[in-house]
Design a protein around this motif. Structure first.
Motif, PDB file in Angstrom:
ATOM      1  N   TYR A 124       9.637 -25.653   7.821  1.00 57.45           N
ATOM      2  CA  TYR A 124      10.760 -26.216   8.735  1.00 57.45           C
ATOM      3  C   TYR A 124      11.742 -24.407   8.389  1.00 57.45           C
ATOM      4  O   TYR A 124      12.567 -24.782   9.645  1.00 57.45           O
ATOM      5  CB  TYR A 124      11.520 -27.184   7.714  1.00 57.45           C
ATOM      6  CG  TYR A 124      12.277 -26.824   6.457  1.00 57.45           C
ATOM      7  CD1 TYR A 124      12.518 -25.581   6.051  1.00 57.45           C
ATOM      8  CD2 TYR A 124      11.411 -27.594   5.533  1.00 57.45           C
ATOM      9  CE1 TYR A 124      12.878 -25.619   4.456  1.00 57.45           C
ATOM     10  CE2 TYR A 124      11.641 -27.474   4.420  1.00 57.45           C
ATOM     11  CZ  TYR A 124      12.503 -26.916   3.656  1.00 57.45           C
ATOM     12  OH  TYR A 124      13.148 -26.302   2.293  1.00 57.45           O
ATOM     13  N   CYS A 125      11.016 -23.928   7.719  1.00 54.41           N
ATOM     14  CA  CYS A 125      11.681 -22.622   7.538  1.00 54.41           C
ATOM     15  C   CYS A 125      12.078 -21.780   8.567  1.00 54.41           C
ATOM     16  O   CYS A 125      11.537 -21.738   9.720  1.00 54.41           O
ATOM     17  CB  CYS A 125      10.698 -21.131   7.238  1.00 54.41           C
ATOM     18  SG  CYS A 125      11.771 -20.056   6.428  1.00 54.41           S
ATOM     19  N   TYR A 126      13.337 -21.290   9.363  1.00 58.25           N
ATOM     20  CA  TYR A 126      14.314 -20.958  10.474  1.00 58.25           C
ATOM     21  C   TYR A 126      13.839 -19.293  10.694  1.00 58.25           C
ATOM     22  O   TYR A 126      14.087 -18.795  11.440  1.00 58.25           O
ATOM     23  CB  TYR A 126      15.841 -21.015  10.490  1.00 58.25           C
ATOM     24  CG  TYR A 126      16.410 -20.623   9.611  1.00 58.25           C
ATOM     25  CD1 TYR A 126      16.337 -19.133   8.934  1.00 58.25           C
ATOM     26  CD2 TYR A 126      16.995 -20.902   8.111  1.00 58.25           C
ATOM     27  CE1 TYR A 126      17.239 -18.298   8.292  1.00 58.25           C
ATOM     28  CE2 TYR A 126      17.273 -20.534   7.133  1.00 58.25           C
ATOM     29  CZ  TYR A 126      17.385 -19.002   7.152  1.00 58.25           C
ATOM     30  OH  TYR A 126      18.085 -18.901   5.906  1.00 58.25           O
TER      31      TYR A 126
ATOM     32  N   ARG B  79      17.050 -26.975  11.434  1.00 63.11           N
ATOM     33  CA  ARG B  79      17.320 -26.371  12.697  1.00 63.11           C
ATOM     34  C   ARG B  79      15.717 -25.714  13.382  1.00 63.11           C
ATOM     35  O   ARG B  79      14.606 -25.705  12.214  1.00 63.11           O
ATOM     36  CB  ARG B  79      17.871 -25.198  12.304  1.00 63.11           C
ATOM     37  CG  ARG B  79      19.204 -25.379  12.644  1.00 63.11           C
ATOM     38  CD  ARG B  79      19.497 -23.770  12.010  1.00 63.11           C
ATOM     39  NE  ARG B  79      19.481 -22.513  12.294  1.00 63.11           N
ATOM     40  CZ  ARG B  79      19.315 -20.856  12.892  1.00 63.11           C
ATOM     41  NH1 ARG B  79      19.291 -20.949  11.474  1.00 63.11           N
ATOM     42  NH2 ARG B  79      19.347 -20.459  13.427  1.00 63.11           N
ATOM     43  N   LEU B  80      15.462 -25.696  14.391  1.00 55.98           N
ATOM     44  CA  LEU B  80      13.475 -25.582  14.999  1.00 55.98           C
ATOM     45  C   LEU B  80      13.905 -25.130  15.970  1.00 55.98           C
ATOM     46  O   LEU B  80      13.606 -24.938  17.002  1.00 55.98           O
ATOM     47  CB  LEU B  80      13.318 -27.082  15.554  1.00 55.98           C
ATOM     48  CG  LEU B  80      13.502 -28.289  14.355  1.00 55.98           C
ATOM     49  CD1 LEU B  80      12.742 -29.727  15.339  1.00 55.98           C
ATOM     50  CD2 LEU B  80      12.334 -27.441  13.694  1.00 55.98           C
ATOM     51  N   PRO B  81      14.216 -23.553  15.451  1.00 47.96           N
ATOM     52  CA  PRO B  81      13.528 -22.764  16.118  1.00 47.96           C
ATOM     53  C   PRO B  81      12.779 -22.116  16.831  1.00 47.96           C
ATOM     54  O   PRO B  81      11.872 -21.706  16.638  1.00 47.96           O
ATOM     55  CB  PRO B  81      15.500 -21.102  15.642  1.00 47.96           C
ATOM     56  CG  PRO B  81      14.920 -21.627  14.565  1.00 47.96           C
ATOM     57  CD  PRO B  81      14.671 -22.937  14.154  1.00 47.96           C
TER      58      PRO B  81
ATOM     59  N   VAL C 223       9.400 -22.350  14.988  1.00 53.09           N
ATOM     60  CA  VAL C 223       9.476 -23.067  14.973  1.00 53.09           C
ATOM     61  C   VAL C 223       9.246 -24.760  14.917  1.00 53.09           C
ATOM     62  O   VAL C 223       8.928 -25.400  14.382  1.00 53.09           O
ATOM     63  CB  VAL C 223      10.954 -23.488  13.329  1.00 53.09           C
ATOM     64  CG1 VAL C 223      10.695 -24.726  12.862  1.00 53.09           C
ATOM     65  CG2 VAL C 223      10.771 -21.929  13.026  1.00 53.09           C
ATOM     66  N   SER C 224       9.957 -25.359  15.999  1.00 50.50           N
ATOM     67  CA  SER C 224       9.857 -26.272  16.698  1.00 50.50           C
ATOM     68  C   SER C 224       8.432 -26.877  17.193  1.00 50.50           C
ATOM     69  O   SER C 224       8.164 -27.758  16.183  1.00 50.50           O
ATOM     70  CB  SER C 224      10.656 -26.359  18.542  1.00 50.50           C
ATOM     71  OG  SER C 224      10.303 -27.546  18.574  1.00 50.50           O
TER      72      SER C 224
ATOM     73  N   ASN D 172      16.959 -27.943  19.573  1.00 54.50           N
ATOM     74  CA  ASN D 172      17.153 -26.953  18.757  1.00 54.50           C
ATOM     75  C   ASN D 172      18.408 -26.912  19.506  1.00 54.50           C
ATOM     76  O   ASN D 172      18.668 -26.547  20.861  1.00 54.50           O
ATOM     77  CB  ASN D 172      16.276 -25.861  18.809  1.00 54.50           C
ATOM     78  CG  ASN D 172      17.162 -25.002  17.419  1.00 54.50           C
ATOM     79  OD1 ASN D 172      17.547 -25.171  17.095  1.00 54.50           O
ATOM     80  ND2 ASN D 172      17.168 -23.658  18.734  1.00 54.50           N
TER      81      ASN D 172
ATOM     82  N   PRO E 299      21.261 -23.803  20.147  1.00 53.77           N
ATOM     83  CA  PRO E 299      21.406 -22.107  19.148  1.00 53.77           C
ATOM     84  C   PRO E 299      22.742 -21.952  19.225  1.00 53.77           C
ATOM     85  O   PRO E 299      23.066 -20.785  18.234  1.00 53.77           O
ATOM     86  CB  PRO E 299      21.002 -21.626  20.010  1.00 53.77           C
ATOM     87  CG  PRO E 299      20.763 -21.487  21.103  1.00 53.77           C
ATOM     88  CD  PRO E 299      20.859 -23.716  21.188  1.00 53.77           C
TER      89      PRO E 299
ATOM     90  N   ARG F  18      24.762 -24.862  15.504  1.00 49.56           N
ATOM     91  CA  ARG F  18      23.315 -25.329  14.559  1.00 49.56           C
ATOM     92  C   ARG F  18      23.663 -25.307  13.134  1.00 49.56           C
ATOM     93  O   ARG F  18      22.504 -26.402  13.177  1.00 49.56           O
ATOM     94  CB  ARG F  18      22.826 -23.405  14.983  1.00 49.56           C
ATOM     95  CG  ARG F  18      23.647 -22.679  14.227  1.00 49.56           C
ATOM     96  CD  ARG F  18      22.770 -21.229  14.802  1.00 49.56           C
ATOM     97  NE  ARG F  18      23.582 -20.404  13.542  1.00 49.56           N
ATOM     98  CZ  ARG F  18      23.094 -19.024  13.372  1.00 49.56           C
ATOM     99  NH1 ARG F  18      21.793 -18.645  14.130  1.00 49.56           N
ATOM    100  NH2 ARG F  18      24.095 -18.057  12.506  1.00 49.56           N
TER     101      ARG F  18
END
Length: 352
Positions: free
Chosen positions: A80-82, A262-264, A267-268, A299, A301, A306
């Motif tokens: 999951y790391c942004y 968060r899934l920017p 990452v999504s 996501n 932003p 966010r």
């Protein structure tokens, strides 16, 4: 639905998803052809020699304006790391490359000392671990974070440390000295208390029980520790909220907060792939709940949204968190770190 992908033991993903700046984009498809799995990828480290080391931001969502990242990429492999999308700037994959092709900055302490000595430097707390974990496994060899802490201690400069690694205990000698002058605060990140889930969600981070022990160890040394429940993942980990708060407070945490998943950018699709590989029965439920929090998308932003999300589910989660904080009588009024002790040249401490 993305095809199920074989996992690699000790890695968050096996996907070598292309970064958004790549000329060509490849897409994984299920074609029924059998492929021999590759050998487990080893971690490689490149050396970087930047001209400066302090990064500055003006984000209204962040409680700090200065940070240092000793490494690019992170071997913890948290799916999951942004920070994963940052690897695209290097022409590398935010997927498997992010956790296997790392960059270290061995000149960091030397650069820091130079920047702190600049005539126009204004002291404010520096955050270590704002992007990638300062105590990821390669820190054992490179010890860049420890060198940075030595400079901060010598100059009496305040800092925040964000980590999910028990390796922070190695530097208790420095942290204890800084803590006596209110110059340091350790923020331990806890995602779940489920060790089996943690092994596939954040494969090379310290186990949940080990992190609780780290809180106890640091507090026994009179080093202030707070906990960030990050990220809270709808359906997958949100039910643990109350249990996590109680566990970390019982271990000695002075304060607790949380951040929603968060899934920017890249990452999504990586997280979606992970869901269909490791939690196929829950995948769509989790994604639907994320959409409820993010205006129908994966996501959002926007500043102010966010980290917490919006809508009924976000409100209920915030209400639950406030309730448990009140029940446990957690004092959230910690004093800010000391800035007026800063000595750019690292002068000798005096007794009187």
């Amino acid at each position: 639905m993305p095809p199920k992908q074989p996992s690699i033991k000790g890695r968050g993903t096996a996907d070598k998803i292309d970064g958004r700046f790549n000329t060509h984009q490849r897409e994984l498809v299920e074609d029924s052809w059998f492929q021999e799995p590759e050998n487990a990828p080893k971690t490689t480290v490149e050396i970087e020699h930047p001209k400066t080391i302090i990064t500055r931001n003006q984000s209204p969502d962040l409680p700090f304006s200065q940070s240092i990242n000793a490494y690019r990429g992170c071997e913890h492999g948290c799916i999951y790391c942004y920070a994963r999308p940052s690897h695209a700037y290097l022409g590398l994959s935010p997927g498997l490359d992010f956790e296997t092709k790392l960059t270290a900055k061995p000149d960091a302490a030397k650069l820091l000392k130079k920047e702190l000595a600049a005539k126009n430097y204004q002291c404010s707390p520096i955050s270590l671990g704002a992007n990638t974990d300062p105590y990821q496994p390669i820190e054992r060899e490179y010890q860049i974070t420890r060198q940075i802490l030595q400079v901060l201690s010598e100059t009496r400069h305040p800092c925040h440390i964000v980590t999910k690694s028990s390796m922070v205990e190695r530097d208790i000698d420095i942290l204890q000295q800084m803590a006596r002058q209110n110059l340091v605060r350790v923020h331990l990140s806890v995602t779940t208390l489920d060790s089996a889930l943690s092994r596939v969600l954040e494969p090379r981070a310290s186990a949940p029980k080990r992190r609780l022990k780290t809180i106890e160890t640091l507090r026994a040394a009179n080093i202030p520790v707070t906990v960030l429940i990050a990220p809270v993942i709808p359906v997958l980990t949100d039910a643990e909220l109350e249990n996590i708060v109680k566990a970390v407070v019982d271990a000695g945490a002075l304060d607790v907060n949380y951040i929603l998943l968060r899934l920017p950018l890249e990452v999504s699709p990586l997280f979606e792939q992970w869901l269909h590989t490791h939690r196929p029965d829950q995948a769509q439920h989790i994604l639907n709940r994320i959409h409820d929090l993010r205006g129908g998308k994966n996501n959002d932003p926007r500043f102010g949204h966010r980290l917490r999300g919006e809508g009924i589910y976000a409100d209920l989660l915030a209400q639950r968190f406030r309730s448990i904080v009140k029940k446990l009588m957690i004092n959230t009024g910690l004093s800010p770190l000391q800035c007026d002790l800063f000595q750019p040249e690292g002068g000798q401490l005096t007794l009187f």
